[in-house]
Design an enzyme around this catalytic site. Sequence first.
Site, PDB file in Angstrom:
ATOM      1  N   VAL A 130       0.844  -1.200   0.000  1.00 26.44           N
ATOM      2  CA  VAL A 130       0.000   0.000   0.000  1.00 26.44           C
ATOM      3  C   VAL A 130       0.880   1.252   0.000  1.00 26.44           C
ATOM      4  O   VAL A 130       0.661   2.182  -0.787  1.00 26.44           O
ATOM      5  CB  VAL A 130      -0.950   0.001   1.209  1.00 26.44           C
ATOM      6  CG1 VAL A 130      -1.892   1.194   1.125  1.00 26.44           C
ATOM      7  CG2 VAL A 130      -1.749  -1.294   1.261  1.00 26.44           C
ATOM      8  N   TYR A 131       1.874   1.277   0.865  1.00 26.36           N
ATOM      9  CA  TYR A 131       2.808   2.400   0.899  1.00 26.36           C
ATOM     10  C   TYR A 131       3.476   2.573  -0.462  1.00 26.36           C
ATOM     11  O   TYR A 131       3.573   3.693  -0.982  1.00 26.36           O
ATOM     12  CB  TYR A 131       3.855   2.153   1.978  1.00 26.36           C
ATOM     13  CG  TYR A 131       4.891   3.250   2.109  1.00 26.36           C
ATOM     14  CD1 TYR A 131       4.591   4.446   2.748  1.00 26.36           C
ATOM     15  CD2 TYR A 131       6.179   3.073   1.603  1.00 26.36           C
ATOM     16  CE1 TYR A 131       5.545   5.448   2.878  1.00 26.36           C
ATOM     17  CE2 TYR A 131       7.135   4.071   1.729  1.00 26.36           C
ATOM     18  CZ  TYR A 131       6.815   5.247   2.365  1.00 26.36           C
ATOM     19  OH  TYR A 131       7.755   6.241   2.482  1.00 26.36           O
TER      20      TYR A 131
END
Length: 224
Positions: A130-131
Amino acid sequence: MARTALVTGGASGIGLACAKRLAADGLRVVTADLVGADLRLDVTSSAEVGAAVAELGPVDVLVNSAGVLGPAGPLASVNDAEWAHTFAVNVTGTFHLCRALTPGMVERGWGRVVNLASIAGKEGNPGLAVYSATKAAVIGLTKALGKELATTGVLVNAIAPAVIETPMSAGSPPEVIARLAGLIPMGRLGQPDEVAELATWLASDRCTFSTGAVYDISGGRATY
């Protein structure tokens, strides 16, 4: 008259280092964060951003350093709220500030935007999908906006650090940090002050022919 810089995420880590270095260059610096900064600001709220911009007046330099690491682990374990929150801070927050401040910069014929991306946005870090996705989005936004504003006197660039020794990295699982640090040929974590030196150049008159670019600061990790 001194130029004004707004640094989000300015209470700690890279943001704080950038704020101190910009102040040393003679800028009037306003830090923004949820706590511990000159201005309390939730970058995910367009209303709060709009109110802050109205209060601050003209801003010449914007450093978008506010960010969260988000969930660590397999992508299949990420829930909707974790995905949405990480994007809200890292991507939507950057969008809100750029949208609010660049029109004034264009009107005045000079401005600098420095967006904090990450090597993760270029290479992808397993366990931090996600990051990585959010930082890829920041890179895309930077490249597009840099091209949009290329003839206006407003330059928009991004910095892509490898792991930097900050409170955010300190809160990460030790095995994740150890693995990422092991990818850095210099064999050490970066320091916030090292990133701030690059950010300050990108925010200055010394930077004149670079926009829509991504600058690695990775101790040799980046492969392209």
